[in-house]
Scaffold this motif. Structure first.
Motif, mmCIF file in Angstrom:
data_model
loop_
_atom_site.group_PDB
_atom_site.id
_atom_site.type_symbol
_atom_site.label_atom_id
_atom_site.label_comp_id
_atom_site.label_asym_id
_atom_site.label_seq_id
_atom_site.Cartn_x
_atom_site.Cartn_y
_atom_site.Cartn_z
ATOM 1 N N GLU A 44 0.822 -1.207 0.000
ATOM 2 C CA GLU A 44 0.000 0.000 0.000
ATOM 3 C C GLU A 44 0.860 1.263 0.000
ATOM 4 O OE1 GLU A 44 -3.906 0.099 0.461
ATOM 5 O OE2 GLU A 44 -3.127 -1.468 -0.830
ATOM 6 N N VAL A 283 -11.162 5.300 -1.682
ATOM 7 C CA VAL A 283 -11.234 5.803 -0.312
ATOM 8 C C VAL A 283 -9.997 5.374 0.462
ATOM 9 C CG1 VAL A 283 -12.569 5.811 1.825
ATOM 10 C CG2 VAL A 283 -13.744 5.635 -0.382
ATOM 11 N N ASP A 285 -7.705 4.330 3.509
ATOM 12 C CA ASP A 285 -8.112 3.620 4.724
ATOM 13 C C ASP A 285 -6.897 3.245 5.560
ATOM 14 O OD1 ASP A 285 -9.826 2.508 6.543
ATOM 15 O OD2 ASP A 285 -10.129 0.646 5.449
ATOM 16 N N LYS A 287 -6.397 3.882 8.690
ATOM 17 C CA LYS A 287 -6.747 3.442 10.047
ATOM 18 C C LYS A 287 -6.906 1.924 10.118
ATOM 19 C CE LYS A 287 -9.594 5.802 12.668
ATOM 20 N NZ LYS A 287 -10.831 6.378 13.254
ATOM 21 N N THR A 288 -7.590 1.339 9.137
ATOM 22 C CA THR A 288 -7.770 -0.128 9.127
ATOM 23 C C THR A 288 -6.426 -0.836 9.020
ATOM 24 O OG1 THR A 288 -9.966 0.039 8.144
ATOM 25 C CG2 THR A 288 -8.824 -2.063 7.898
ATOM 26 N N ARG A 605 -21.381 3.867 5.916
ATOM 27 C CA ARG A 605 -20.427 4.567 6.773
ATOM 28 C C ARG A 605 -20.698 6.074 6.751
ATOM 29 N NH1 ARG A 605 -13.978 3.413 6.919
ATOM 30 N NH2 ARG A 605 -13.400 4.998 8.410
ATOM 31 N N ARG A 674 -15.557 -4.212 2.159
ATOM 32 C CA ARG A 674 -14.448 -3.729 2.991
ATOM 33 C C ARG A 674 -14.646 -4.118 4.443
ATOM 34 N NH1 ARG A 674 -13.691 2.721 3.739
ATOM 35 N NH2 ARG A 674 -12.313 2.711 5.535
ATOM 36 N N TYR A 675 -15.877 -3.953 4.940
ATOM 37 C CA TYR A 675 -16.148 -4.249 6.346
ATOM 38 C C TYR A 675 -16.263 -5.747 6.586
ATOM 39 C CZ TYR A 675 -17.125 0.642 5.797
ATOM 40 O OH TYR A 675 -17.014 1.962 5.463
ATOM 41 N N GLN A 678 -12.775 -6.813 6.941
ATOM 42 C CA GLN A 678 -12.307 -6.478 8.287
ATOM 43 C C GLN A 678 -12.837 -7.498 9.295
ATOM 44 O OE1 GLN A 678 -13.163 -2.444 9.491
ATOM 45 N NE2 GLN A 678 -12.323 -1.575 7.609
ATOM 46 N N TRP A 755 -13.552 3.249 17.040
ATOM 47 C CA TRP A 755 -13.741 2.606 15.742
ATOM 48 C C TRP A 755 -15.158 2.856 15.221
ATOM 49 C CZ3 TRP A 755 -16.762 -1.744 14.151
ATOM 50 C CH2 TRP A 755 -16.458 -2.219 12.872
ATOM 51 N N ASP A 758 -16.472 6.126 13.183
ATOM 52 C CA ASP A 758 -16.309 6.300 11.743
ATOM 53 C C ASP A 758 -17.595 6.014 10.974
ATOM 54 O OD1 ASP A 758 -13.698 7.054 11.936
ATOM 55 O OD2 ASP A 758 -12.881 5.068 11.538
#
Length: 804
Positions: A44, A283, A285, A287-288, A605, A674-675, A678, A755, A758
């Motif tokens: 990344e 987007v 990301d 934080k993730t 979100r 995405r979630y 996670q 968390w 967000d």
């Protein structure tokens, strides 16, 4: 001496084979997780590193104080003025329409070419791809020119040496000025062809409020981007406020507070992928990524804790060895080095195993993240080896210092087993391990509950069996194309209803402007549509009426708004229906005739944005951008109907273009991916943490219970039952578990609440995950420890009491 130390190490590995296996397994699992996440992080972070000008190029973003949000667009005159009046700005490039495609005709053939980009003439100054043919000088200057990638050139001409050749599309001829090779390295900017949107830039050159372009600025060497922030506010934003005729009676600051933007942000090119506040290219990301990396480090920490606990628990077994060695002259340093060596050998073995396991799991990991990572990054080897050294020092030095401090006379007398210091050290470290385990259980349950809440939430519309087909072929009057297709495609068997809507759930497409009411203004989304669109999507009408094609006023200046729009202006429903609004894109005032219930078109979100809905023909510039047709499919033969639509489209509507379609419910479902990922990763890491922690607990309890076998034999002789003995042996561990969970609760509450912040649509913090964490760890602790405790009750009394 080294040979002797290694012999002693391997003797101890064999003697304590269970703890050796658990340490080896735990650290291998931990290091494998660390390496995989580190690979993902490095991948990344590697985006745009290929660009030799990356240190001078910055991505521009705006901040709107009133909305408390970041934007990724600016207007043409803003970019031009920044270059003209701000000393640190050397150049700029504007871009939009990423991912466009056309059916192109050359002297060789006609082929569809996709993944194009429109950008202003200095694009190749910013992105100096390797030149294969032609020249970058004036490559994008003026209209009627195009630059191709080597892939696009081969697709259209069969060769790359095509500078000067002609390409026709959109009823216009373009000259190929350059052919370039895209970088093999990671980049978000890899256009297969580049065009200059000359006419659009010309149309917008004096429109300060048309934020239609993304922008990269090139700064002069030595310029500090943070010092330019105030320059953008005073020389660009406030200057625009002074020019705007609507700012009469307002100070520049009042104008900015009302219309925005109020501030700016410049993000280095190679940080856009992860650190931009808003981006055209996806987007960010970070934080993730940080959460995943932290969790992977925590697993390694748990493995280190197992090392420390098991080594200190084995202390009584090695106490006499240490006492004898000290008595014959061994120094403290020699003992520390020996114990560190024992730990290092085990860590190196885990490191080698983790390298093999990482290589084995990498294909599945790549598939999960849709990447092509390889184990060819020296950073992964280096940092994972540094982690091994740290684990060696932390998990080796603490027990080494502890063991080497034994007093020879006390250990030879056998008094070490009574050391309270050793018990406190082990209990403290075990508590830390269980705190981490408790956090993972609580966090995993909350993540799972939030994802489930999002997936089960009423979206406010129904996208079932709704098929979207995007227009690909250029048409000078796209609204007429839609109206013709609306009639013709409604005749296809299986098509129930046809409509058009600008706002499509699950996509990031948006168009917004300031909407004014008297002296108030808000930023609102545009929802140009056909008359039946909202009913087609089963959106609920809260107040007022729908648009009616039979009413003359509804073809001129009427609109519907959503609840978020009404709330943003501070009206009640009745007040809203009495008011007229003026969208910033039009001088006409629109009368509000209806209010619809809020419905989600973005990811859950984000909050639902204020939106104004109106017929696409009401404004000339909106009907020019009709870009899709939407069809509701009858449920009895969906596959057959889609096949008939595709055949009609490819044969009669856009021959030679790919059939670009999707179902709305499937498209919106992708916003959850995405979630869900996670959630999956958290579940996997949770299982790894519990496995490592419980294996460590089992080995530790085994060692500690073995030290108490003589006490068990005495109590059994005095008549203690098996139940009392098991409870006595497990009680200490249950108290430690209870303490650990109670400590973890406020920590977990704070971190998971951060968390959840967000998400615009989030669950209230539930109590049950904390209770389940407590019960789960108590049950697992009792189950793990009681297995060994039960075996301890079956000890041979003669064996342990024959010398008493």
């Amino acid at each position: 001496m080294l040979n002797n130390w290694l012999k002693i190490a391997f003797i101890n590995y064999k003697k304590n084979w269970l703890s050796t296996a658990i340490n080896l397994f735990g650290l291998t699992v931990g290091l494998t997780g660390f390496m995989l996440i580190l690979l993902h992080w490095n991948d990344e972070e590697s985006f745009e590193k290929w660009n030799p000008k990356k240190n001078e190029i910055y991505y521009f973003q705006t901040y709107h104080k009133k909305e408390n949000s970041y934007g990724n667009n600016l207007s043409v005159p803003m970019a031009r003025r920044a270059k003209d009046v701000i000393p640190g700005v050397e150049d700029y490039v504007l871009f939009n329409s990423a991912g466009i495609g056309f059916k192109m005709t050359t002297k060789n053939k006609t082929a569809y070419q996709q993944d194009g980009l429109t950008a202003s003439e200095h694009f190749f100054n910013f992105f100096p791809f390797k030149l294969v043919s032609g020249s970058y000088k004036n490559a994008l200057k003026g209209d009627g020119v195009i630059a191709l990638s080597t892939t696009a050139a081969k697709n259209l001409f069969g060769t790359t040496n095509v500078a000067g050749e002609s390409v026709k599309f959109d009823n216009k001829n373009y000259v190929v000025t350059a052919v370039y090779e895209l970088p093999k390295e990671n980049s978000q900017i890899k256009p297969e062809f580049v065009l200059n949107p000359v006419q659009q830039i010309k149309d917008d050159e004096n429109n300060w409020g048309n934020f239609n372009f993304g922008c990269f600025f090139m700064l002069k060497k030595g310029t500090d981007p943070s010092t330019l922030r105030q320059k953008f506010i005073t020389d660009i934003f406030e200057y625009r406020a002074k020019l705007d005729k609507d700012s009469d009676g307002l100070t520049p600051q009042q104008y900015l507070d009302l219309y925005g933007p109020t501030d700016s942000l410049l993000t280095p090119l190679d940080q856009v992928k992860l650190h931009a506040k808003a981006s055209w290219f996806g987007v960010p990301d970070f934080k993730t990524l940080m959460i995943l990396f932290t969790l992977s480090v925590l697993i390694v920490v748990l493995s280190a804790i197992n090392f420390i606990n098991l080594k200190t628990a084995q202390a009584s077994q090695r106490a006499k060895e240490i006492g004898v060695r000290k008595a014959i002259g061994s120094t403290k340093t020699n003992l520390i080095v020996q114990f560190l060596l024992e730990t290092f050998v085990l860590c190196i073995a885990s490191y080698l195993l983790s390298l093999a396991l990482t290589e084995l799991l990498l294909p599945s990991f790549n598939k999960f993240f849709d990447k092509e990572m390889k184990m060819n990054d020296w950073h992964v080897y280096f940092y994972s080896f540094v982690m091994v050294i740290m684990v060696t020092l932390i998990s080796g030095l603490i027990p080494a210092m502890y063991l080497s401090n034994f007093k020879a006379i006390e250990t030879l007398k056998g008094n070490f087993a009574r050391s309270k210091h050793g018990i406190w050290l082990r209990n403290g470290i075990l508590t830390l391990q269980l705190i981490i385990s408790s956090f993972f259980i609580i966090g995993g349950l909350i993540v799972n509950q939030q994802v489930k809440h999002m997936m089960n939430k009423d979206l406010g519309y129904s996208g079932k069996q709704v098929l979207i087909v995007n227009f690909r072929e250029f048409n000078p009057k796209p609204w007429l194309k839609y109206e013709r297709l609306r009639t013709e495609m409604s005749k296809i068997p299986g098509v129930d209803e046809v409509t058009y809507g600008e706002i499509i759930p699950g996509t990031n497409r948006s168009s917004s402007s300031n909407v004014d009411f008297m002296n108030q203004s808000i930023q609102a989304q545009h929802g140009s549509m056909d008359y039946n669109y909202l009913q087609f999507m089963n959106v609920k009408l809260k107040k007022g009426r729908w648009l009616d094609p039979n009413l003359a006023s509804d073809t001129i200046n009427t609109a519907l708004v959503n609840e978020a729009f009404v709330k943003k202006f501070g009206w009640n429903d009745d007040e809203a229906l009495k008011n007229e609004i003026r969208p910033g894109f039009d001088s006409i005032k629109y009368h509000i005739v209806g209010i619809v219930k809020d419905f989600n078109v973005r990811s859950l979100r984000s909050e639902i944005e204020p939106t104004v809905f109106f017929h696409y023909r009401e404004t000339d510039w909106k009907k020019e951008y009709v870009y899709n047709i939407q069809l509701k499919i009858k449920p009895d033969d969906i596959e057959g109907t889609v096949s008939r639509i595709k055949k009609y489209w490819s044969g009669s509507v856009e021959p030679g273009y790919p059939f670009d379609y999707f179902f709305i419910d499937q498209k919106f479902a992708k916003t959850f991916e995405r979630y869900q990922k996670q959630q999956t990763l958290f579940t996997i890491l949770n299982a790894m943490v519990l496995m490592v922690a419980l294996l460590g607990l089992f080995a530790l309890s085994s060692l500690m219970i073995e030290q108490k076998l003589k006490d068990v034999a005495i109590k059994k002789t005095l008549g203690a039952s098996d139940g009392i003995l098991i409870m006595g042996l497990t009680k200490q561990f249950l108290w430690i578990t209870l303490t650990a969970v109670l400590i973890s609760i406020p920590i977990s509450y704070y971190l998971m609440n951060e968390w959840l912040k967000d998400f615009a649509y989030r669950i209230d913090m539930p109590v049950w995950p904390f209770i389940i964490s407590l019960l789960t760890l108590l049950v697992l602790t009792f189950a793990v420890v009681s297995i060994k405790a039960y075996k301890a009750t079956k000890v041979s009394l003669v064996k342990y009491l024959k010398y008493e």
